[in-house]
Design a protein around this motif. Structure first.
Motif, PDB file in Angstrom:
ATOM      1  N   LEU A  84      56.283 -54.367  15.155  1.00 42.50           N
ATOM      2  CA  LEU A  84      55.682 -53.340  14.368  1.00 42.50           C
ATOM      3  C   LEU A  84      56.327 -53.071  13.298  1.00 42.50           C
ATOM      4  N   GLU A  85      57.561 -53.011  13.373  1.00 43.16           N
ATOM      5  CA  GLU A  85      58.556 -52.509  12.451  1.00 43.16           C
ATOM      6  C   GLU A  85      58.438 -53.582  11.088  1.00 43.16           C
ATOM      7  N   GLY A  86      58.661 -54.838  11.610  1.00 39.82           N
ATOM      8  CA  GLY A  86      58.414 -55.946  10.672  1.00 39.82           C
ATOM      9  C   GLY A  86      57.164 -55.788   9.816  1.00 39.82           C
ATOM     10  N   LEU A  87      56.110 -55.784  10.537  1.00 38.34           N
ATOM     11  CA  LEU A  87      54.810 -55.433   9.778  1.00 38.34           C
ATOM     12  C   LEU A  87      54.838 -54.477   8.801  1.00 38.34           C
ATOM     13  N   ARG A  88      55.528 -53.131   9.463  1.00 32.03           N
ATOM     14  CA  ARG A  88      55.404 -51.872   8.514  1.00 32.03           C
ATOM     15  C   ARG A  88      56.267 -52.284   7.281  1.00 32.03           C
ATOM     16  N   GLN A  89      57.456 -52.911   7.340  1.00 33.16           N
ATOM     17  CA  GLN A  89      58.255 -53.236   6.085  1.00 33.16           C
ATOM     18  C   GLN A  89      57.570 -54.444   5.212  1.00 33.16           C
ATOM     19  N   GLU A  90      56.356 -54.806   5.454  1.00 29.10           N
ATOM     20  CA  GLU A  90      55.636 -55.687   4.831  1.00 29.10           C
ATOM     21  C   GLU A  90      54.313 -55.060   4.057  1.00 29.10           C
ATOM     22  N   GLY A  91      54.199 -53.773   4.521  1.00 29.28           N
ATOM     23  CA  GLY A  91      52.992 -52.862   4.123  1.00 29.28           C
ATOM     24  C   GLY A  91      51.831 -52.812   4.950  1.00 29.28           C
ATOM     25  N   ILE A  92      52.157 -53.069   6.317  1.00 28.22           N
ATOM     26  CA  ILE A  92      50.923 -53.324   7.148  1.00 28.22           C
ATOM     27  C   ILE A  92      51.449 -52.338   8.366  1.00 28.22           C
ATOM     28  N   GLU A  93      50.772 -51.220   8.505  1.00 30.40           N
ATOM     29  CA  GLU A  93      51.453 -49.969   9.315  1.00 30.40           C
ATOM     30  C   GLU A  93      50.340 -49.384  10.298  1.00 30.40           C
ATOM     31  N   GLU A  94      50.506 -49.436  11.552  1.00 36.22           N
ATOM     32  CA  GLU A  94      49.721 -48.855  12.424  1.00 36.22           C
ATOM     33  C   GLU A  94      49.457 -47.485  12.078  1.00 36.22           C
ATOM     34  N   GLY A  95      48.168 -47.162  12.205  1.00 37.73           N
ATOM     35  CA  GLY A  95      47.463 -45.976  11.772  1.00 37.73           C
ATOM     36  C   GLY A  95      47.050 -45.944  10.415  1.00 37.73           C
ATOM     37  N   VAL A  96      47.633 -46.606   9.516  1.00 37.49           N
ATOM     38  CA  VAL A  96      47.403 -46.621   8.205  1.00 37.49           C
ATOM     39  C   VAL A  96      46.159 -47.838   7.857  1.00 37.49           C
ATOM     40  N   ASN A  97      46.968 -49.029   7.875  1.00 37.01           N
ATOM     41  CA  ASN A  97      45.707 -50.118   7.815  1.00 37.01           C
ATOM     42  C   ASN A  97      45.952 -51.074   8.728  1.00 37.01           C
ATOM     43  N   LEU A  98      46.406 -50.643   9.806  1.00 36.81           N
ATOM     44  CA  LEU A  98      46.559 -51.891  10.991  1.00 36.81           C
ATOM     45  C   LEU A  98      46.005 -50.865  12.454  1.00 36.81           C
ATOM     46  N   THR A  99      45.403 -51.741  13.194  1.00 36.73           N
ATOM     47  CA  THR A  99      44.705 -51.400  14.642  1.00 36.73           C
ATOM     48  C   THR A  99      45.519 -52.136  15.453  1.00 36.73           C
ATOM     49  N   VAL A 100      46.264 -51.627  16.550  1.00 32.74           N
ATOM     50  CA  VAL A 100      46.819 -52.510  17.357  1.00 32.74           C
ATOM     51  C   VAL A 100      46.205 -52.234  18.767  1.00 32.74           C
ATOM     52  N   ILE A 101      45.947 -53.522  19.608  1.00 39.04           N
ATOM     53  CA  ILE A 101      45.143 -53.423  20.955  1.00 39.04           C
ATOM     54  C   ILE A 101      46.533 -53.748  21.700  1.00 39.04           C
ATOM     55  N   TYR A 102      47.238 -53.111  22.577  1.00 35.46           N
ATOM     56  CA  TYR A 102      48.287 -53.472  23.428  1.00 35.46           C
ATOM     57  C   TYR A 102      47.780 -53.412  24.907  1.00 35.46           C
ATOM     58  N   ASN A 103      48.257 -54.835  25.535  1.00 31.68           N
ATOM     59  CA  ASN A 103      48.055 -55.089  26.816  1.00 31.68           C
ATOM     60  C   ASN A 103      49.185 -55.617  27.308  1.00 31.68           C
ATOM     61  N   ASN A 104      49.568 -55.119  28.730  1.00 36.62           N
ATOM     62  CA  ASN A 104      50.936 -55.713  29.510  1.00 36.62           C
ATOM     63  C   ASN A 104      50.234 -56.503  30.677  1.00 36.62           C
ATOM     64  N   ALA A 105      50.553 -57.938  30.898  1.00 39.56           N
ATOM     65  CA  ALA A 105      50.057 -58.499  32.047  1.00 39.56           C
ATOM     66  C   ALA A 105      50.935 -58.169  33.288  1.00 39.56           C
ATOM     67  N   ALA A 106      52.156 -57.355  33.219  1.00 41.09           N
ATOM     68  CA  ALA A 106      52.906 -57.113  34.488  1.00 41.09           C
ATOM     69  C   ALA A 106      53.443 -58.428  35.191  1.00 41.09           C
ATOM     70  N   THR A 107      53.630 -59.310  34.435  1.00 38.61           N
ATOM     71  CA  THR A 107      53.761 -60.689  35.093  1.00 38.61           C
ATOM     72  C   THR A 107      53.112 -61.407  35.848  1.00 38.61           C
ATOM     73  N   ASP A 108      51.472 -61.112  35.639  1.00 36.63           N
ATOM     74  CA  ASP A 108      50.613 -61.732  36.595  1.00 36.63           C
ATOM     75  C   ASP A 108      49.829 -62.617  35.591  1.00 36.63           C
ATOM     76  N   MET A 109      49.898 -64.044  35.987  1.00 36.30           N
ATOM     77  CA  MET A 109      49.277 -64.982  35.435  1.00 36.30           C
ATOM     78  C   MET A 109      47.802 -65.154  34.945  1.00 36.30           C
ATOM     79  N   SER A 110      47.247 -64.556  35.906  1.00 38.77           N
ATOM     80  CA  SER A 110      45.840 -64.468  35.924  1.00 38.77           C
ATOM     81  C   SER A 110      45.607 -63.095  34.832  1.00 38.77           C
ATOM     82  N   THR A 111      46.152 -62.338  34.896  1.00 35.72           N
ATOM     83  CA  THR A 111      45.768 -61.204  33.937  1.00 35.72           C
ATOM     84  C   THR A 111      46.062 -61.614  32.549  1.00 35.72           C
ATOM     85  N   VAL A 112      47.257 -62.345  32.170  1.00 34.89           N
ATOM     86  CA  VAL A 112      47.883 -62.642  30.884  1.00 34.89           C
ATOM     87  C   VAL A 112      46.586 -63.509  30.313  1.00 34.89           C
ATOM     88  N   GLN A 113      46.104 -64.238  31.264  1.00 33.69           N
ATOM     89  CA  GLN A 113      44.844 -65.190  30.469  1.00 33.69           C
ATOM     90  C   GLN A 113      43.719 -64.313  29.982  1.00 33.69           C
TER      91      GLN A 113
END
Length: 379
Positions: free
Chosen positions: A98-127
């Motif tokens: 996210l910092e790398g994007l921000r340095q290139e002018g793409i910033e969460e809450g400004v012109n970027l919406t982020v959907i974050y999900n964590n699979a907790a090491t579960d293979m079916s969840t990650v798919q």
């Protein structure tokens, strides 16, 4: 458009001159001459103004360019972050991304919406996470760790959604790139290949009498299999034998660690996501037996590993974010960008872990360490 404007203005000026002459017909001939001369002068001046107008920037074009610039400034993006597990190194990757994007002018809450999900090491969840991102039509998927990268690419393969991965040890073995680094499709990213030789050198310096290094790994993680192959190819040069033990999930880690600790002089931990998620359990068992555990990055040393020749995962994420920015802005397609490999490593030490184990850290290692921790942080 400019030539047409010049013709209209000239025609208008000549018409105005003729009307001036007609309206002056009842005046004295001297007055007529003056009117005609004045009309001619006006016509000449109008023609000159029209010529100057034709050389000036077209107002319509300028307006269009301004609108385009405003439109570009108003562009916004939606990305999905598919993270395989929740632990320090992968969290650092995400923050760096996210910092790398921000340095290139793409910033969460400004012109970027982020959907974050964590699979907790579960293979079916990650798919499932990957499929949902494709259904949502995100502009880009950031996949953190090898299983997430594989699942994300499989889900997005028949779409125009690019996948940018990070913390993938060997993209070729994971079938995300060819041997020469060329992407297999609309996917690219960064590799966190471990500095195995530097790690072996450090362990030998720290433990001059050690003979056997144990490695716990997940059977389904291609990145771990690759790292083990590198360990095995180099171990003999430093007088070590490698003993491995595989698991399929975190519930198996405790039993596997207990068994492995009976056969080794130390453990060298990989960036294996399932194993790292259970690192506190491994450290507790190892400390009871007085056996040191070496990490592979800074967060593992903070948790109580004795030392690590590790990578900077925040910087790895920043590099990945900058790659993603190029793709989002249309400067390059993911399929055109070979994956990048982080270079170099830094030494991290934990003096409290050393004291617990009764190990004296050589001065030479302390002097070249990038950071030395004197406490063990909570999970």
């Amino acid at each position: 458009m400019k030539k047409k404007l010049l013709a209209i203005l000239l025609g208008t000026c000549l018409g105005a001159a003729m009307l001036t002459g007609c309206n002056s017909s009842s005046a004295a001939s001297g007055s007529e001459t003056a009117a005609e001369t004045d009309g001619a002068d006006q016509s000449s001046a109008a023609a000159q103004d029209a010529a100057e107008e034709s050389d000036a920037p077209d107002s319509g074009t300028a307006t269009e360019e301004g609108a385009a610039a405003d439109s570009a400034a108003d562009v916004s993006y939606t990305i999905g972050i598919n993270q395989f597990a929740e632990h320090g190194s992968l969290d650092n990757c995400r923050e760096g991304f996210l910092e790398g994007l921000r340095q290139e002018g793409i910033e969460e809450g400004v012109n970027l919406t982020v959907i974050y999900n964590n699979a907790a090491t579960d293979m079916s969840t990650v798919q499932q996470i990957s499929d949902n991102f494709v259904t949502d039509g995100v502009d880009l998927i950031c996949a953190i760790a090898t299983p997430s990268a594989q699942a994300s690419y499989n889900a997005a393969m028949d779409t125009d959604i690019p996948v940018i991965y990070t913390a993938v040890t060997d993209p070729a073995t994971a079938e995300l790139a060819s041997e020469d680094g060329t992407p297999v499709g609309n996917i690219t990213g960064t590799s966190d290949v471990l500095p195995v030789e530097a790690q072996l050198q450090m362990i030998r310096e720290m433990l001059p009498e050690a003979e056997t290094i144990g490695i716990l790994y997940t059977l389904s993680e291609a990145n771990s299999e690759y790292s083990i192959s590198v360990y095995e190819s180099l171990a003999d040069q430093y007088g070590f034998t490698i003993k491995t033990m595989g698991v399929t999930n975190t519930s198996e880690v405790q039993l596997a660690a207990s068994s492995l600790l009976e056969e080794v002089d130390c453990i060298s931990n990989l960036t294996d996501n399932t194993v790292v998620s259970a690192l506190p359990t491994i450290l507790s068992l190892a400390n009871e037996k007085g056996i040191p555990v070496f990490g592979s990055e800074i967060e593992q040393v903070k948790l109580g590993c004795l030392a690590a020749e590790g990578l900077d995962y925040v910087q790895l994420g920043i590099d990945t974010g900058k790659m993603a920015a190029k793709v989002l802005k249309g400067e390059a397609a993911a399929s055109e960008l070979p994956f990048e490999t982080v270079s170099g490593s830094s030494l991290y030490l934990n003096t409290e872990a050393a004291a617990t184990l009764g190990i004296t850290i050589p001065d030479a290692l302390t002097e070249r360490a990038a950071e030395v921790f004197d406490t063990i942080s909570a999970e």
